[in-house]
Scaffold this active site. Structure first.
Site, mmCIF file in Angstrom:
data_model
loop_
_atom_site.group_PDB
_atom_site.id
_atom_site.type_symbol
_atom_site.label_atom_id
_atom_site.label_comp_id
_atom_site.label_asym_id
_atom_site.label_seq_id
_atom_site.Cartn_x
_atom_site.Cartn_y
_atom_site.Cartn_z
ATOM 1 N N ALA A 16 0.690 -1.313 -0.139
ATOM 2 C CA ALA A 16 -0.133 -0.034 -0.054
ATOM 3 C C ALA A 16 0.805 1.464 0.026
ATOM 4 C CB ALA A 16 -0.883 -0.216 1.262
ATOM 5 N N ASP A 178 -1.379 -9.219 -11.581
ATOM 6 C CA ASP A 178 -0.287 -9.414 -11.978
ATOM 7 C C ASP A 178 0.511 -8.323 -12.359
ATOM 8 O OD1 ASP A 178 2.389 -10.322 -13.251
ATOM 9 O OD2 ASP A 178 1.452 -12.215 -13.720
ATOM 10 N N HIS A 179 1.217 -7.465 -11.912
ATOM 11 C CA HIS A 179 1.877 -6.274 -12.079
ATOM 12 C C HIS A 179 2.848 -6.351 -13.184
ATOM 13 C CE1 HIS A 179 5.272 -7.559 -9.827
ATOM 14 N NE2 HIS A 179 5.889 -6.974 -10.262
ATOM 15 N N HIS A 241 4.186 -14.519 -13.542
ATOM 16 C CA HIS A 241 4.846 -13.621 -14.460
ATOM 17 C C HIS A 241 5.447 -14.094 -15.898
ATOM 18 C CE1 HIS A 241 4.091 -11.126 -10.960
ATOM 19 N NE2 HIS A 241 5.240 -11.601 -10.417
ATOM 20 N N LYS A 341 17.199 -14.543 -8.870
ATOM 21 C CA LYS A 341 17.735 -13.497 -7.952
ATOM 22 C C LYS A 341 19.172 -13.576 -7.785
ATOM 23 C CE LYS A 341 13.611 -13.360 -5.079
ATOM 24 N NZ LYS A 341 13.486 -12.196 -5.421
#
Length: 481
Positions: A16, A178-179, A241, A341
């Site tokens: 947020a 899903d950004h 993604h 990563k």
């Protein structure tokens, strides 16, 4: 846009603060919010409305892509109210309904309600069940539900979650966010071909050698060990993604699919994705885990040394695979995907490699395959690699033609997705069928993990991944770009 109420579950959380509040403010600056809007933030601890609005302002000053304007800030903050809420207590929902209706009456807002669940997966079912039991979802206007991933952890749990959601909301009312689908470059794929005939000519099945999709990160597990050590790269990145990017790229790049704009057609791509049996997974998939290394000359620890990760963890932080799409447009053209990563750089991109026709190597020395690169993040750009002869000799060298956008003026993914949800446009949200089919494709690989049919390779932090991933492409006489 219709006036509405936005109920934000998890309003004191990191998402947020970093994404949702700044996205709402930038939509406000662009005049892309309803004239009358009530935003009610929920959280477990007590905060006064004034303190909550102060926290929103702090989030804007820290994370908004545009500067906060003193002239309109008070009007924007006046839309926010805070409600102390416990998702597990029935009375909380009844009191929340009273507040929602009170604000609707005060502002003259019809009963249009958008519920955004930025909460732990275990609370999604609890919340949606109680939304119905309390009457919060039984309004006279429209209702919509936005939920964040993960959408389950396998086929069984995903179906169970969806069955529970559908008891309260219809598929048309559920917005699975899903950004990656909110990235401007991804959303522009369908118009790139239509607006640029030159790309239409290039993206011919006879000319394409392979397509590569990379989503690499320099960060490690950070504070997400509790979730990530159970999910791994395959659940955290691949099932959602990367497979969404495969669907988008395969749907919009070839000419004869360019008109397929509805998300119903997107399911046709995932349906055509050739399954990988668990016994053959080692031939098509590489999984890895980062060891200690250096990121930008700064030493970093290995995955099993991270706080919250066990020393014997076999969790994957890297995933690469060779995919085949059994569709006429992509026959014989492999898709390669990878994510990891602690890689050498942060980048999300789609690379189209074209076939390299060498008629006379002696006459055209130094030439290499042409590439079309669509950089999705962190910088948006389109690049074309061509061969250019050196004036001083007969040697060719690859040169890049770059077209970059001004990323500072580009809206964030959450801005675009929130705006779509407010309008009721679900085009760039994940449909249940896409989620289910993605899990079905992933399931044999998860079984291969469990049955130890896939070795766990290691790679040094700050590198491009395990050597086995390079060997995966070498089998097809390709290499990672």
């Amino acid at each position: 846009m219709e006036d509405m109420t936005l109920v934000l579950f998890g309003a004191t959380g990191d998402l947020a603060k970093r994404k949702l509040f700044p996205a709402l403010y930038n939509l406000y600056l662009d005049g892309k919010l309803p004239a009358k809007l009530s935003i009610i933030g929920l959280g477990r601890k007590y905060i006064s409305d004034e303190d909550f609005q102060s926290n929103v302002e702090k989030a804007l000053r820290a994370y908004s892509r545009r500067s906060v304007q003193a002239s309109n800030l008070p009007d924007f903050l006046s839309k926010f109210r805070y409600f102390t809420f416990d998702a597990t207590i029935k009375e909380s929902y009844e009191k929340l309904l009273e507040l929602v209706e009170s604000r609707e009456n005060e502002l003259g807002i019809p009963q249009n309600r958008l519920f955004y669940l930025s909460v732990a997966p275990s609370l999604v079912d609890v919340i949606t069940t109680n939304l119905h039991a309390s009457g919060l979802d039984q309004n006279e206007g429209w209702k919509r539900l936005i939920i964040e991933k993960p959408f389950g952890s396998n086929v069984k749990t995903a179906r169970r979650l969806n069955d529970k959601l559908r008891k309260t909301f219809s598929e048309e009312e559920i917005y699975r966010i899903d950004h990656y689908l909110g990235k401007p470059m991804v959303q522009s794929l369908n118009t790139l071909i239509l607006a640029n005939p030159v790309l239409d000519s290039l993206l011919d099945q006879k000319l394409i050698s392979n397509v590569q999709i990379t989503a690499s990160e320099v960060v490690g597990v950070e504070t997400r060990a509790d979730y990530y050590d159970k999910a791994g790269a395959i659940r955290d990145m691949v099932q959602n993604h990367l497979l969404q990017l495969v669907m988008m790229a395969a749907l919009y790049l070839p000419e004869n699919l360019a008109e397929n704009k509805s998300r119903a057609k997107k399911t046709g791509i995932i349906e055509s994705l050739r399954p990988i049996p668990k016994e053959e997974a080692h031939q098509h998939v590489v999984r890895g885990q980062y060891e200690a290394g250096e990121i930008h000359d700064v030493p970093v620890i290995g995955y099993t040394e991270e706080q919250g990760v066990g020393a014997s963890s076999k969790n994957d932080t890297y995933f690469a695979a060779r995919l085949a799409i059994d569709h006429p447009s992509w026959e014989g053209i492999p898709f390669y995907i990878r994510t990891g990563k602690r890689m050498d750089k942060k980048s999300t991109q789609i690379v189209v490699e074209f076939k390299h026709k060498m008629v006379d190597p002696d006459r055209l020395p130094g030439t290499s395959p042409n590439l079309l690169v669509l950089e999705i993040s962190p910088n948006e750009s389109i690049s074309l690699r061509v061969n250019l002869k050196e004036p001083s000799d007969n040697q060719f060298k690859p040169v890049w033609i770059d077209f970059s956008t001004n990323s500072e003026n580009q809206p964030e993914a959450y801005e675009l997705l929130l705006f779509d949800a407010i309008l009721g446009d679900s085009t760039f949200f994940a449909h249940w069928k896409e989620v289910e089919l993605s899990w079905e494709w992933i399931e044999p690989l998860l079984e291969a993990y469990q049955e130890d049919l896939l070795p766990l390779h290691t790679y040094r932090a700050g590198s491009t991944g395990p050597e086995a991933a390079d060997e995966l492409l070498q089998k097809g006489q390709h290499k990672w770009w």
